[in-house]
Motif scaffolding. Structure first.
Motif, PDB file in Angstrom:
ATOM      1  N   HIS A   1       0.822  -1.214   0.000  1.00  0.00           N
ATOM      2  CA  HIS A   1       0.000   0.000   0.000  1.00  0.00           C
ATOM      3  C   HIS A   1       0.855   1.264   0.000  1.00  0.00           C
ATOM      4  CE1 HIS A   1      -3.884  -2.038   0.746  1.00  0.00           C
ATOM      5  NE2 HIS A   1      -3.124  -2.942   1.349  1.00  0.00           N
ATOM      6  N   LEU A   2       0.327   2.294  -0.629  1.00  0.00           N
ATOM      7  CA  LEU A   2       0.971   3.603  -0.671  1.00  0.00           C
ATOM      8  C   LEU A   2      -0.032   4.661  -0.239  1.00  0.00           C
ATOM      9  CD1 LEU A   2       3.288   5.559  -1.513  1.00  0.00           C
ATOM     10  CD2 LEU A   2       2.317   5.521  -3.820  1.00  0.00           C
ATOM     11  N   ILE A   3       0.387   5.502   0.694  1.00  0.00           N
ATOM     12  CA  ILE A   3      -0.429   6.625   1.137  1.00  0.00           C
ATOM     13  C   ILE A   3       0.315   7.913   0.801  1.00  0.00           C
ATOM     14  CG2 ILE A   3      -1.414   7.837   3.118  1.00  0.00           C
ATOM     15  CD1 ILE A   3      -1.728   5.106   4.483  1.00  0.00           C
ATOM     16  N   LEU A   4      -0.324   8.779   0.038  1.00  0.00           N
ATOM     17  CA  LEU A   4       0.254  10.071  -0.320  1.00  0.00           C
ATOM     18  C   LEU A   4      -0.574  11.190   0.296  1.00  0.00           C
ATOM     19  CD1 LEU A   4       1.019   9.650  -4.151  1.00  0.00           C
ATOM     20  CD2 LEU A   4       2.619   9.443  -2.240  1.00  0.00           C
ATOM     21  N   ILE A   5       0.109  12.116   0.951  1.00  0.00           N
ATOM     22  CA  ILE A   5      -0.523  13.322   1.487  1.00  0.00           C
ATOM     23  C   ILE A   5       0.199  14.503   0.844  1.00  0.00           C
ATOM     24  CG2 ILE A   5      -1.113  14.640   3.566  1.00  0.00           C
ATOM     25  CD1 ILE A   5      -0.412  11.949   5.111  1.00  0.00           C
ATOM     26  N   GLY A   6      -0.550  15.421   0.255  1.00  0.00           N
ATOM     27  CA  GLY A   6       0.124  16.512  -0.436  1.00  0.00           C
ATOM     28  C   GLY A   6      -0.719  17.757  -0.572  1.00  0.00           C
ATOM     29  N   SER A   7      -0.107  18.774  -1.147  1.00  0.00           N
ATOM     30  CA  SER A   7      -0.762  20.066  -1.383  1.00  0.00           C
ATOM     31  C   SER A   7      -0.859  20.299  -2.883  1.00  0.00           C
ATOM     32  CB  SER A   7       0.039  21.199  -0.732  1.00  0.00           C
ATOM     33  OG  SER A   7       0.112  21.041   0.667  1.00  0.00           O
ATOM     34  N   LEU A   8      -2.059  20.635  -3.342  1.00  0.00           N
ATOM     35  CA  LEU A   8      -2.300  20.832  -4.764  1.00  0.00           C
ATOM     36  C   LEU A   8      -2.229  22.303  -5.153  1.00  0.00           C
ATOM     37  CD1 LEU A   8      -5.310  18.377  -5.253  1.00  0.00           C
ATOM     38  CD2 LEU A   8      -2.860  17.910  -5.507  1.00  0.00           C
ATOM     39  N   ASP A   9      -1.834  22.530  -6.397  1.00  0.00           N
ATOM     40  CA  ASP A   9      -1.780  23.878  -6.965  1.00  0.00           C
ATOM     41  C   ASP A   9      -0.912  24.810  -6.118  1.00  0.00           C
ATOM     42  OD1 ASP A   9      -3.608  23.374  -9.185  1.00  0.00           O
ATOM     43  OD2 ASP A   9      -5.148  23.199  -7.652  1.00  0.00           O
TER      44      ASP A   9
ATOM     45  N   GLY B   1      11.232  30.077   7.432  1.00  0.00           N
ATOM     46  CA  GLY B   1      12.094  31.175   7.869  1.00  0.00           C
ATOM     47  C   GLY B   1      12.200  32.235   6.786  1.00  0.00           C
ATOM     48  N   LYS B   2      13.424  32.551   6.398  1.00  0.00           N
ATOM     49  CA  LYS B   2      13.657  33.560   5.356  1.00  0.00           C
ATOM     50  C   LYS B   2      13.736  32.945   3.968  1.00  0.00           C
ATOM     51  CE  LYS B   2      16.196  36.680   8.439  1.00  0.00           C
ATOM     52  NZ  LYS B   2      17.486  37.370   8.692  1.00  0.00           N
ATOM     53  N   ASP B   3      13.637  31.627   3.900  1.00  0.00           N
ATOM     54  CA  ASP B   3      13.807  30.934   2.622  1.00  0.00           C
ATOM     55  C   ASP B   3      12.474  30.644   1.952  1.00  0.00           C
ATOM     56  OD1 ASP B   3      16.604  30.813   2.903  1.00  0.00           O
ATOM     57  OD2 ASP B   3      16.455  28.964   4.098  1.00  0.00           O
ATOM     58  N   ARG B   4      12.370  30.989   0.678  1.00  0.00           N
ATOM     59  CA  ARG B   4      11.226  30.597  -0.125  1.00  0.00           C
ATOM     60  C   ARG B   4      11.663  29.424  -0.989  1.00  0.00           C
ATOM     61  NH1 ARG B   4       6.771  34.383  -3.012  1.00  0.00           N
ATOM     62  NH2 ARG B   4       6.402  34.714  -0.792  1.00  0.00           N
ATOM     63  N   LEU B   5      10.893  28.341  -0.912  1.00  0.00           N
ATOM     64  CA  LEU B   5      11.291  27.105  -1.567  1.00  0.00           C
ATOM     65  C   LEU B   5      10.341  26.714  -2.688  1.00  0.00           C
ATOM     66  CD1 LEU B   5      11.994  26.534   1.826  1.00  0.00           C
ATOM     67  CD2 LEU B   5      13.331  24.833   0.592  1.00  0.00           C
ATOM     68  N   HIS B   6      10.895  26.019  -3.651  1.00  0.00           N
ATOM     69  CA  HIS B   6      10.151  25.539  -4.806  1.00  0.00           C
ATOM     70  C   HIS B   6       9.146  24.454  -4.422  1.00  0.00           C
ATOM     71  CE1 HIS B   6       9.439  23.305  -8.577  1.00  0.00           C
ATOM     72  NE2 HIS B   6       9.733  22.232  -7.865  1.00  0.00           N
ATOM     73  N   ALA B   7       7.999  24.489  -5.085  1.00  0.00           N
ATOM     74  CA  ALA B   7       7.024  23.405  -4.984  1.00  0.00           C
ATOM     75  C   ALA B   7       6.544  23.065  -6.389  1.00  0.00           C
ATOM     76  CB  ALA B   7       5.845  23.802  -4.108  1.00  0.00           C
ATOM     77  N   PHE B   8       6.490  21.784  -6.701  1.00  0.00           N
ATOM     78  CA  PHE B   8       5.956  21.329  -7.976  1.00  0.00           C
ATOM     79  C   PHE B   8       4.438  21.493  -7.963  1.00  0.00           C
ATOM     80  CE2 PHE B   8       4.085  17.443 -10.044  1.00  0.00           C
ATOM     81  CZ  PHE B   8       4.131  17.943 -11.326  1.00  0.00           C
ATOM     82  N   THR B   9       3.910  22.136  -8.979  1.00  0.00           N
ATOM     83  CA  THR B   9       2.485  22.414  -9.065  1.00  0.00           C
ATOM     84  C   THR B   9       1.775  21.291  -9.820  1.00  0.00           C
ATOM     85  OG1 THR B   9       2.979  24.786  -9.152  1.00  0.00           O
ATOM     86  CG2 THR B   9       0.759  24.113  -9.767  1.00  0.00           C
ATOM     87  N   TYR B  10       0.813  20.664  -9.160  1.00  0.00           N
ATOM     88  CA  TYR B  10       0.046  19.598  -9.812  1.00  0.00           C
ATOM     89  C   TYR B  10      -1.377  19.606  -9.272  1.00  0.00           C
ATOM     90  CZ  TYR B  10       0.699  16.777  -5.548  1.00  0.00           C
ATOM     91  OH  TYR B  10       0.687  16.319  -4.254  1.00  0.00           O
ATOM     92  N   ASP B  11      -2.260  18.833  -9.918  1.00  0.00           N
ATOM     93  CA  ASP B  11      -3.653  18.775  -9.478  1.00  0.00           C
ATOM     94  C   ASP B  11      -4.072  17.329  -9.245  1.00  0.00           C
ATOM     95  OD1 ASP B  11      -3.987  17.739 -12.034  1.00  0.00           O
ATOM     96  OD2 ASP B  11      -4.973  19.519 -12.845  1.00  0.00           O
ATOM     97  N   GLU B  12      -5.307  17.144  -8.824  1.00  0.00           N
ATOM     98  CA  GLU B  12      -5.797  15.807  -8.502  1.00  0.00           C
ATOM     99  C   GLU B  12      -5.737  14.883  -9.713  1.00  0.00           C
ATOM    100  OE1 GLU B  12      -9.926  13.496  -7.138  1.00  0.00           O
ATOM    101  OE2 GLU B  12      -9.882  15.696  -7.247  1.00  0.00           O
ATOM    102  N   ASP B  13      -6.105  15.389 -10.870  1.00  0.00           N
ATOM    103  CA  ASP B  13      -6.119  14.563 -12.072  1.00  0.00           C
ATOM    104  C   ASP B  13      -4.722  14.027 -12.384  1.00  0.00           C
ATOM    105  OD1 ASP B  13      -7.543  13.565 -14.497  1.00  0.00           O
ATOM    106  OD2 ASP B  13      -6.130  14.903 -15.521  1.00  0.00           O
TER     107      ASP B  13
END
Length: 259
Positions: free
Chosen positions: A191-199, A206-218
C-alpha cells in the motif's frame, strides 16, 4: 521572485525546526492546524481502521522531521523505517526519538490524536509506542537507483509519504520518476499513502522561499495508475489556512495499492 530562483528542499535544505514551528506547532499564530495536523490525522485513522493495511514493515518518506502521521501506523506495523533527504531533518527527528532536551514538543498532536481515536486513556503511552516502532532513521538520495544505497531495504508492506514529492520534484517527469522509486520499495500488493498540497508554487521556511511542484488531482491519479497502482480512497480538502507562507489551494490524501 521567479520560481526558478527558489531553493529546493533536498538540494539546499531548510531550517527543520522552523519548518515544524511554522506548519505543525501549537503556537497561537500557527494557521495550518486544520490542514497539516487534523486533515492527515483523520484520514489516516479512517484508512487504518478499515484493517486492510497492516504488516511487518512501513517506510516513511515524508518532508521535514514530522512524526504525527505515524501515530496511527504504529498500531498496524511492527517496524517503521524513516527515510530523510537531509541530515538536518534526521538530527531533528532523532532529538525527539531519543527524548533529548530541546526536542520539538508534539504533545498537542498526541492529545488530539488519542481524542480522535477515543483512546484518551492511552495518552501517556502513545508517543513511546511511536518511538518503539521506529526502528531506523536513514538518509536517502533520490539521484541513486537504490535510494538507500548501499543498504538494500526489505520490501515494505506500506509507504507513507507526506508532502515530499512536491518538494523534491521540479516537473511532471521528476514526480513520476520518484513515484516509481517509491513503487520499487513496495511488495506486490503493498500500500501507498500520499498526502500533499495541490496547486502550490512555493512554501516558506524562515527567510527561505522554496520551490514546490504544481500539480492537481487529475495528474496525481493518472501518475499512480500509470505506475501500476489501484486507488482505493481519495479525499480532497479545500484550504482553510490564512497565511502567505505558502500558496497551495487544496490538500489531497490518496490511499492506493500496488498491483
Amino acid at each position: 521572485m521567479d520560481s526558478s530562483s527558489h531553493k529546493i528542499y533536498h538540494v539546499h535544505g531548510y531550517d527543520s525546526r522552523q519548518y515544524l514551528e511554522d506548519y505543525f506547532s501549537d503556537k497561537p499564530d500557527m494557521a495550518f492546524a486544520e490542514d497539516s495536523l487534523i486533515f492527515p490525522m483523520e484520514n489516516l485513522i479512517k484508512t487504518f481502521a478499515e484493517g486492510h493495511m497492516k504488516g511487518d514493515v512501513l517506510i516513511d518518506l515524508s518532508a521535514g522531521p514530522m512524526v504525527h502521521h505515524l501515530y496511527s501506523a504504529c498500531d498496524f506495523f511492527r517496524h517503521i523505517i524513516v527515510l530523510k533527504v537531509t541530515d538536518r531533518c534526521i538530527l531533528e527527528l532523532k532529538r525527539w526519538l531519543d527524548t533529548r532536551t530541546g526536542a520539538f514538543d508534539w504533545g498537542h498532536v498526541t492529545k488530539l490524536h488519542v481524542e480522535k481515536e477515543n483512546k484518551s486513556d492511552q495518552l501517556q503511552d502513545k508517543e513511546e509506542k511511536v518511538r518503539s516502532a521506529v526502528q531506523h532513521v536513514m538518509k536517502c538520495d533520490f539521484a541513486k537507483e537504490n535510494i538507500t544505497d548501499p543498504i538494500v531495504l526489505p520490501p515494505a508492506d506500506c509507504i507513507i509519504s507526506g508532502w515530499l514529492l512536491e518538494e523534491i520534484s521540479k516537473n511532471q517527469d521528476d514526480y513520476i520518476r520518484y513515484l516509481r522509486k517509491f513503487s520499487g520499495l513496495l511488495k506486490p500488493g503493498g500500500h501507498l499513502i500520499l498526502i500533499g498540497s495541490l496547486d502550490m508554487t512555493y512554501y516558506t521556511v524562515g527567510k527561505d522561499r522554496l520551490h514546490a511542484f504544481t500539480y492537481d488531482e487529475d495528474f496525481a491519479r493518472k501518475a499512480l495508475v500509470g505506475e501500476g497502482f489501484v486507488i482505493n480512497y481519495c479525499n480532497i480538502k479545500k484550504r482553510t489556512a490564512v497565511s502567505d507562507l505558502t500558496d497551495y489551494k487544496t490538500l489531497i490524501f490518496i490511499a492506493a495499492h500496488k498491483k
